[in-house]
Design a protein around this motif. Structure first.
Motif, short mmCIF file in Angstrom:
data_model
loop_
_atom_site.label_atom_id
_atom_site.label_comp_id
_atom_site.label_asym_id
_atom_site.label_seq_id
_atom_site.Cartn_x
_atom_site.Cartn_y
_atom_site.Cartn_z
N MET A 31 -6.84 -2.78 -4.71
CA MET A 31 -7.91 -1.84 -5.00
C MET A 31 -7.55 -0.44 -4.52
O MET A 31 -7.89 0.55 -5.19
N THR A 32 -6.88 -0.35 -3.39
CA THR A 32 -6.46 0.97 -2.89
C THR A 32 -5.47 1.63 -3.83
O THR A 32 -5.57 2.82 -4.14
N VAL A 33 -4.52 0.85 -4.32
CA VAL A 33 -3.52 1.40 -5.26
C VAL A 33 -4.20 1.80 -6.57
O VAL A 33 -3.93 2.88 -7.12
N VAL A 67 0.82 -1.21 0.00
CA VAL A 67 0.00 0.00 0.00
C VAL A 67 0.85 1.26 0.00
O VAL A 67 0.37 2.36 -0.31
N THR A 111 0.95 3.90 -2.92
CA THR A 111 0.04 5.04 -3.07
C THR A 111 0.73 6.36 -2.76
O THR A 111 0.34 7.40 -3.30
N THR A 164 0.40 9.79 -4.99
CA THR A 164 -0.11 11.05 -4.45
C THR A 164 0.94 12.15 -4.50
O THR A 164 0.62 13.31 -4.74
N PRO A 196 -7.87 -5.78 -1.16
CA PRO A 196 -8.02 -4.38 -0.73
C PRO A 196 -6.79 -3.52 -1.02
O PRO A 196 -6.92 -2.33 -1.36
N VAL A 197 -5.59 -4.13 -0.85
CA VAL A 197 -4.36 -3.37 -1.14
C VAL A 197 -4.32 -2.97 -2.61
O VAL A 197 -4.05 -1.81 -2.96
N ALA A 208 -7.39 2.60 -7.07
CA ALA A 208 -8.24 3.78 -6.84
C ALA A 208 -7.41 5.04 -6.73
O ALA A 208 -7.77 6.10 -7.27
N THR A 209 -6.27 4.94 -6.03
CA THR A 209 -5.39 6.10 -5.90
C THR A 209 -4.87 6.53 -7.27
O THR A 209 -4.79 7.72 -7.57
N CYS A 239 2.13 -3.32 -8.76
CA CYS A 239 1.30 -3.79 -7.64
C CYS A 239 0.64 -5.12 -7.98
O CYS A 239 0.64 -6.07 -7.16
#
Length: 408
Positions: free
Chosen positions: A190-192, A138, A141, A145, A187-188, A194-195, A169
């Protein structure tokens, strides 16, 4: 009054208005505007790039704390990769590119630097056997950013970076699928992802706003240039005689007043010529007004050619009468210049069969000289003296120069 000439900046403003109204494809302007945009924004981009390199180095190496906690078995490798490989290369690349005027290469290398940082972070996770390593993915991300929010990377290089980070990733998650539950990896990932999507949208929006703001500034700059140019044209027109192109009476009066004041302080002399086209009314009656206008233009051109000092001024005093103001010029020099003018007009060999003086167009010239620092001397007196000298030249038979000066 003649219409003022159109200016290229007006066409450019219309072109920019079209872009602002209709937009532009692919965050790219037409070739010439794109080159100008990159050139105008280069200094700010280089400054931001240099500042960001410091932040990137500090933040990237600060992750050594996280490395120690999340992938302790790979801490030695992380130390070498972050401090001894990535950081020196980052500064070397930034310094070299900052000195080169290659905007696209510069932006591309910034994206490549982000990819390298992401590859190091993902690689440490894959190589580590620590139970926390999969969750550490994660951290990718933070690269996304930073690139979007701090570095404000432009959309195309940001797209390359974000796609690469998402691929890193996905590959890393696939390689760790045997030692990490899907409930953690999904989830990891998906977080990357989405970011990446959010930061890409932010990069696109920021670059589009930057380009729109630049277009609006350029439009304002061009409008100001056009206004200044139009004002210059108006001023030039208001000071010029429309027929002959030489100075008009207003400009002559203003120029003489300035020259007079400067000569009064310097103690120098000012000379004035009054030039009259001999028997010009008869010329107009014989050949017509269009030909008379052409004659006046030829005389004016001759005056400008024969009186070529940049500090002198030739003007039309009225009708067929011209005036020349000669700065820092004694009477003898002014008289010689007047003789050149007389011969120059005579040399035109313009037929004047209605003249009782000569078969061609000629001029009579009166010359006067004054020292403005002399008691009671005024510009009006100087013009009056030159006018009197012109009268004497005409009285003595025309096609001649008559000159006199006043005592100090």
């Amino acid at each position: 009054m003649a219409a003022l000439p159109s200016h290229p900046s007006g066409q450019e403003v219309g072109r920019i208005d079209d872009l602002l109204d209709e937009g532009w494809r692919g965050l790219r302007f037409p070739r010439d505007l794109e080159a100008r945009f990159l050139n105008d924004t280069a200094a700010e981009r280089i400054r931001r790039l240099l500042l960001n390199s410091v932040f990137v180095a500090a933040a990237f190496n600060l992750f050594l704390v996280s490395d120690y906690l999340m992938v302790p078995d790979q801490f030695d490798l992380a130390l070498r990769l972050r401090l001894l490989v990535f950081t020196p290369l980052l500064f070397a690349v930034i310094i070299v590119l900052a000195r080169l005027n290659l905007p696209r290469v510069r932006e591309g290398m910034a994206a490549v630097s982000g990819m390298a940082a992401a590859l190091i972070s993902a690689g440490l996770c894959v190589l580590s056997t620590d139970v926390l390593a999969p969750a550490y993915l994660v951290s990718l991300t933070s690269i996304l950013t930073f690139a979007s929010g701090v570095a404000r990377m432009r959309f195309r290089p940001a797209l390359g970076l974000d796609v690469s980070v998402v691929l890193f990733c996905l590959v890393s998650a696939w390689l760790m699928r045997e030692r990490a539950p899907a409930a953690l990896l999904i989830p990891v990932v998906m977080t990357v992802v989405a970011t990446a999507v959010f930061t890409l949208y932010a990069s696109y929006t920021m670059e589009k706003d930057e380009r729109r703001n630049w277009l609006m500034r350029l439009r304002e700059h061009l409008l100001l240039d056009e206004l200044a140019s139009a004002n210059e044209d108006l001023d030039r027109v208001s000071r010029s005689d429309m027929l002959t192109g030489v100075a008009n009476r207003r400009h002559v009066d203003e120029f003489l007043a300035q020259v007079w004041e400067r000569a009064r302080m310097d103690g120098t002399e000012v000379s004035v010529m009054m030039i009259d086209v001999d028997h010009f009314k008869a010329y107009n009656d014989r050949y017509g007004h269009p030909e008379g206008d052409a004659c006046l233009r030829d005389v004016a051109t001759t005056l400008k050619r024969r009186l070529r000092r940049p500090t002198d001024l030739v003007g039309r005093f009225g009708g067929e009468e011209f005036i020349a103001v000669l700065t820092d010029t004694p009477l003898s020099t002014a008289q010689a210049a007047a003789e050149r003018v007389r011969k120059g007009v005579e040399g035109l060999n313009r037929l004047h069969s209605a003249s009782s003086t000569h078969a061609i167009v000629t001029v009579s010239v009166g010359v006067a000289c004054m020292r403005p620092s002399a008691p009671h001397a005024t510009p009006a007196q100087l013009i009056s003296a030159a006018d009197e000298a012109l009268y004497q030249a005409k009285h003595l038979g025309r096609n001649r120069v008559f000159a006199f000066g006043t005592a100090d």
